[in-house]
Write an enzyme that holds these catalytic residues in place. Sequence first.
Site, PDB file in Angstrom:
ATOM      1  N   TYR A 110      69.020 107.272  51.597  1.00 47.88           N
ATOM      2  CA  TYR A 110      70.234 107.266  52.409  1.00 47.88           C
ATOM      3  C   TYR A 110      71.232 108.369  52.037  1.00 47.88           C
ATOM      4  CZ  TYR A 110      68.195 103.512  54.848  1.00 47.88           C
ATOM      5  OH  TYR A 110      67.316 102.799  55.645  1.00 47.88           O
TER       6      TYR A 110
ATOM      7  N   TYR B 201      88.215 113.719  46.957  1.00 44.89           N
ATOM      8  CA  TYR B 201      89.530 113.102  46.954  1.00 44.89           C
ATOM      9  C   TYR B 201      90.648 114.117  46.684  1.00 44.89           C
ATOM     10  CZ  TYR B 201      87.204 108.553  46.874  1.00 44.89           C
ATOM     11  OH  TYR B 201      86.443 107.451  47.192  1.00 44.89           O
TER      12      TYR B 201
ATOM     13  N   GLN C 159      86.902  98.222  39.437  1.00 52.44           N
ATOM     14  CA  GLN C 159      86.433  97.509  40.623  1.00 52.44           C
ATOM     15  C   GLN C 159      85.465  96.374  40.288  1.00 52.44           C
ATOM     16  OE1 GLN C 159      84.659 100.715  42.850  1.00 52.44           O
ATOM     17  NE2 GLN C 159      86.609 101.739  43.213  1.00 52.44           N
TER      18      GLN C 159
ATOM     19  N   HIS D 265      82.324 101.642  41.533  1.00 55.31           N
ATOM     20  CA  HIS D 265      81.033 101.626  42.223  1.00 55.31           C
ATOM     21  C   HIS D 265      80.014 100.681  41.572  1.00 55.31           C
ATOM     22  CE1 HIS D 265      82.180 105.995  43.549  1.00 55.31           C
ATOM     23  NE2 HIS D 265      83.057 105.076  43.940  1.00 55.31           N
TER      24      HIS D 265
ATOM     25  N   GLU E  15      79.847 104.386  55.675  1.00 55.32           N
ATOM     26  CA  GLU E  15      78.641 104.290  56.493  1.00 55.32           C
ATOM     27  C   GLU E  15      78.247 102.860  56.817  1.00 55.32           C
ATOM     28  OE1 GLU E  15      76.500 108.298  54.612  1.00 55.32           O
ATOM     29  OE2 GLU E  15      75.550 106.334  54.373  1.00 55.32           O
TER      30      GLU E  15
END
Length: 498
Positions: free
Chosen positions: A379, A390, A208, A279, A369
């Site tokens: 958080y 998953y 990513q 991430h 979120e």
Amino acid sequence: MDPRLLIAVAGGVFAIACTNSAPATTSEAAPSAEPVPILSGIPAQRRSVNVTQLYNDNCAKCHGTKAEGGSAKSLVNIDKFDQKWDVPFFNTIKKGNPDWGMDEFGATHSDEEVWALVVHIRELQNKGLRDGGWRPKESGGVFTSKYGKYKVDTVVDRGQRLRLPWCLEFLPDGRMLVSERSGRLMVLKNGGVVGEVTGLPPSRELGQGGLMDVVLHPDYAKNGWVYIAVADPKKDGGNAALTKIVRGKITWNGASGRWGSQQTIFEAPQRFYTGAGIHFGGKIAFDGKGHVYFSVGERGGNMSSHKLDVPWGKVYRLNDDGSVPKDNPFPNSPFPGTWTWGHRNPQGLVVRANGEVWDTEHAPRGGDELNHLQKGGDYGWPVVCFGINYNDSPFVVPWPTADQKITMPALRWMPSIAASGLSEGNGKMFPKWKGDLFAGGLAGQTVRRLRVDGGKLVEEEELLYGRGRVRDVRTGPDGGIYVVLNDPDIIVRLSATN
């Protein structure tokens, strides 16, 4: 737009999921004002549990394998899809409903397993609603929203050969900068690629990660600073990287430019670089008061988000030159730029005109979120989470205990939309959307309009669905809502119609 998308609740019109509300003893009772999940019971059972099989074995005989109903009513309706039913669903599954012959699952299953059933039901509801035609409706190319009509124009089409465009920024002269994950920074004008910025710092296309956000300094016209986020390759030449924030200036030569005058804003020690391909975060936003905010994902490290001595899973706040503001909440941390923590993968970040900082971030399967970020806030990841694993197994429950000082999201998306891109409307083209947030979703192939007030969600409305994976959402100088899509790799704009 499908009229079922908008729901009248408490004197206002809401769409999809917009209220936090209280539990009820059965799923047929109306929720009250404050959610109180019935927690505790048997401890989490660390065994292999397939949530789909759990539902099919225990729930489908009454509710149907698709939640379409049977002896029980169908759950595939837009009201029951609202997040206000999360707690009532959980409590009813946990405590049962003797009047309908429903057993008390809390007697034999952990809270984590009970919550996983709620997540599975949400997935079934979403599929049923989508299969039934739930999406923004158009007529003759014109969409109708609550506050007016709009159309979707293609700004940059396939013929320009963009390759995984990541983020979009507008130059003062009307040109656009578009980053690509591969490391290219392209210059576009009038719907076409006209040049490229060369000499950029190295970035590693690792899962990513790659070249991510590109944002102009608020005083770019005066100082020329451009900020970018990259998956910075580890110096030992191995296949490892970590999010790094730099700024530089572009020397223009016609339509193309050369990157230079680079300064590092944020770079973590090499020991934190990892070969994980997930991430990275990598979003950047300014508050107009000399501060820059940016996100660094937890890189798959889970509990590292709750450690102040590691850089992962944080949103940072620094002065625009990379120095640390004196009023940051963790001045004695090895990473004193930390503003908030307990994040998983924040891929949407915006500072509103009123100074509020908001992010959108990926949870695992279910539970993305929308968060109002406040100084020093925790958080929750991965202590509390609305999603499951998953592999279709339970994870945790989404509610903190009394001793856990965790800030809960204003909105959770179940199933996950794969949140990516967040912007605020400036009101120029859509006056009635001024101050609203616009959030994109990759897997969800969606753009949502979000109205927030006092740190809470007031309204949600879907504006775009099914055009491609939404990688970025930006409000243009003209007030149009620009959307960067992957598969296809194009850019479209939501523009007002008369």
